[in-house]
Design a protein around this motif. Structure first.
Motif, short mmCIF file in Angstrom:
data_model
loop_
_atom_site.label_atom_id
_atom_site.label_comp_id
_atom_site.label_asym_id
_atom_site.label_seq_id
_atom_site.Cartn_x
_atom_site.Cartn_y
_atom_site.Cartn_z
N GLN A 25 27.95 -7.34 53.22
CA GLN A 25 29.38 -7.44 53.49
C GLN A 25 30.05 -6.12 53.12
O GLN A 25 29.86 -5.58 52.05
CB GLN A 25 29.99 -8.58 52.66
CG GLN A 25 29.35 -9.94 52.93
CD GLN A 25 29.58 -10.42 54.36
OE1 GLN A 25 30.64 -10.18 54.92
NE2 GLN A 25 28.62 -11.09 54.92
N ASP A 26 30.89 -5.64 54.04
CA ASP A 26 31.52 -4.33 53.85
C ASP A 26 32.86 -4.45 53.14
O ASP A 26 33.90 -4.07 53.67
CB ASP A 26 31.68 -3.63 55.20
CG ASP A 26 30.35 -3.33 55.85
OD1 ASP A 26 29.36 -3.24 55.12
OD2 ASP A 26 30.31 -3.17 57.08
N ARG A 143 28.32 2.02 63.02
CA ARG A 143 27.06 2.62 62.54
C ARG A 143 26.80 2.35 61.06
O ARG A 143 25.70 2.60 60.58
CB ARG A 143 27.09 4.13 62.79
CG ARG A 143 27.06 4.50 64.26
CD ARG A 143 27.09 6.00 64.44
NE ARG A 143 28.38 6.55 63.98
CZ ARG A 143 28.69 7.84 64.01
NH1 ARG A 143 27.79 8.72 64.45
NH2 ARG A 143 29.88 8.26 63.60
N GLY A 144 27.79 1.85 60.33
CA GLY A 144 27.55 1.57 58.91
C GLY A 144 28.81 1.74 58.10
O GLY A 144 29.93 1.69 58.61
N TRP A 145 28.63 1.99 56.79
CA TRP A 145 29.77 2.15 55.89
C TRP A 145 29.57 3.36 54.99
O TRP A 145 28.46 3.85 54.82
CB TRP A 145 29.97 0.89 55.03
CG TRP A 145 28.76 0.50 54.23
CD1 TRP A 145 27.80 -0.40 54.59
CD2 TRP A 145 28.37 1.01 52.96
NE1 TRP A 145 26.83 -0.49 53.61
CE2 TRP A 145 27.16 0.37 52.60
CE3 TRP A 145 28.92 1.93 52.07
CZ2 TRP A 145 26.49 0.63 51.40
CZ3 TRP A 145 28.25 2.20 50.88
CH2 TRP A 145 27.05 1.54 50.55
N VAL A 163 31.22 11.01 44.21
CA VAL A 163 29.99 10.37 44.67
C VAL A 163 30.24 9.72 46.01
O VAL A 163 31.26 9.05 46.20
CB VAL A 163 29.50 9.32 43.66
CG1 VAL A 163 28.22 8.65 44.16
CG2 VAL A 163 29.26 9.95 42.31
N THR A 164 29.33 9.91 46.95
CA THR A 164 29.43 9.28 48.26
C THR A 164 28.15 8.53 48.57
O THR A 164 27.06 9.10 48.53
CB THR A 164 29.67 10.32 49.37
OG1 THR A 164 30.86 11.06 49.08
CG2 THR A 164 29.83 9.65 50.71
N LEU A 165 28.27 7.24 48.84
CA LEU A 165 27.15 6.40 49.23
C LEU A 165 27.28 6.06 50.70
O LEU A 165 28.39 5.80 51.19
CB LEU A 165 27.15 5.10 48.41
CG LEU A 165 27.10 5.22 46.89
CD1 LEU A 165 27.32 3.86 46.26
CD2 LEU A 165 25.79 5.81 46.45
N GLN A 166 26.15 6.05 51.40
CA GLN A 166 26.16 5.70 52.82
C GLN A 166 25.08 4.67 53.11
O GLN A 166 23.98 4.74 52.56
CB GLN A 166 25.94 6.94 53.68
CG GLN A 166 27.04 7.97 53.57
CD GLN A 166 26.85 9.11 54.54
OE1 GLN A 166 26.81 8.93 55.75
NE2 GLN A 166 26.74 10.32 54.00
N GLY A 167 25.40 3.72 53.97
CA GLY A 167 24.43 2.71 54.35
C GLY A 167 24.91 1.93 55.55
O GLY A 167 25.92 2.27 56.17
N SER A 168 24.19 0.89 55.88
CA SER A 168 24.56 0.03 56.99
C SER A 168 24.53 -1.42 56.54
O SER A 168 24.00 -1.74 55.47
CB SER A 168 23.61 0.22 58.17
OG SER A 168 22.33 -0.28 57.85
N HIS A 174 20.83 4.35 52.27
CA HIS A 174 19.77 5.31 52.59
C HIS A 174 20.06 6.72 52.12
O HIS A 174 19.17 7.58 52.13
CB HIS A 174 19.48 5.31 54.09
CG HIS A 174 20.70 5.58 54.94
ND1 HIS A 174 21.27 6.81 55.06
CD2 HIS A 174 21.44 4.74 55.69
CE1 HIS A 174 22.31 6.73 55.87
NE2 HIS A 174 22.45 5.49 56.26
N GLN A 175 21.29 6.99 51.68
CA GLN A 175 21.61 8.34 51.23
C GLN A 175 22.74 8.32 50.21
O GLN A 175 23.64 7.49 50.28
CB GLN A 175 22.02 9.22 52.43
CG GLN A 175 22.34 10.66 52.05
CD GLN A 175 22.56 11.53 53.26
OE1 GLN A 175 21.72 11.65 54.14
NE2 GLN A 175 23.72 12.17 53.33
#
Length: 214
Positions: A25-26, A143-145, A163-168, A174-175
């Protein structure tokens, strides 16, 4: 080793406990609620560190381990062994090549380590506490959040980080990118997590035992 230096080691450390968790959930509430590990977790990582003052690039790799309720370890294997752990409010660090060993208690009321308290709040899913210290900016797309944590008063806090988090929604994070106040920037890329392995439990026990014995 000064507290500031240890802080840099931990900045990514506590956050990295959570990189393998799935965010279905975003929303900030659901993302934070999922951040506390419910079992032992092992994740392989590759780190690229951009050293601002030296205009150079550093590469490293290793494994991240976490265990409920509040244990995290970062075991760097390349280019040389480096071990860091946070258990409760106790920080442990060891660099075998230089025979460096450090232990310290994280004090939530100390100005120098106040950011560590904020990072610990991520582990417990304390969104209200995080909002006192950071602007949390969540953006979503097909494409994700992308979730950013930016210190509200960096000018009064030498340990301020971004801090930056990226995912789907379908996959784990994933990064992650961590920007330190001295200009250094680290980018982590993660392999899929492994959960509940007996070998992971044994590795965590062995590494903690090694750190506490030194």
């Amino acid at each position: 080793m000064q507290v500031k230096t240890l802080f840099k080691l931990v900045v990514t450390g506590i956050l990295l406990i959570y990189v393998g968790q799935s965010f279905a959930q975003d929303t900030l509430e659901n993302i934070l609620a999922r951040m506390k590990p419910k079992d032992v977790v092992q994740i392989h990582y590759i780190e690229t560190r951009h050293i601002g003052m030296l205009s150079s690039t550093w590469h490293g790799s290793g494994y991240l381990y976490s265990a409920a309720p509040d244990t995290f370890l970062k075991h760097q294997n390349e280019p040389e062994e480096d071990i860091m752990a946070v258990e409760g409010m106790q920080l442990y660090y060891s660099k075998p090549a230089t025979k460096s060993h450090h232990q310290m208690r994280i004090d939530e009321n100390d100005n120098m380590t106040s950011s560590l308290a904020a990072l610990k709040a991520m582990m417990t899913g304390d969104l209200s506490y995080l909002r006192k210290l950071y602007d949390l900016q969540l953006t979503t797309s097909d494409r994700g959040w992308r979730l950013q944590l930016i210190a509200k008063q960096p000018e009064s806090n030498n340990n301020a980080v971004q801090v930056t988090l990226q995912g789907s929604s379908e996959q784990a994070v994933h990064q992650m990118e961590v920007l330190l106040p001295d200009g250094d920037r680290s980018v982590y890329v993660f392999d899929p997590m492994e959960i509940g392995l007996v070998s992971t439990k044994n590795k965590i026990t062995d590494l903690l035992g090694q750190l506490k014995a030194e």
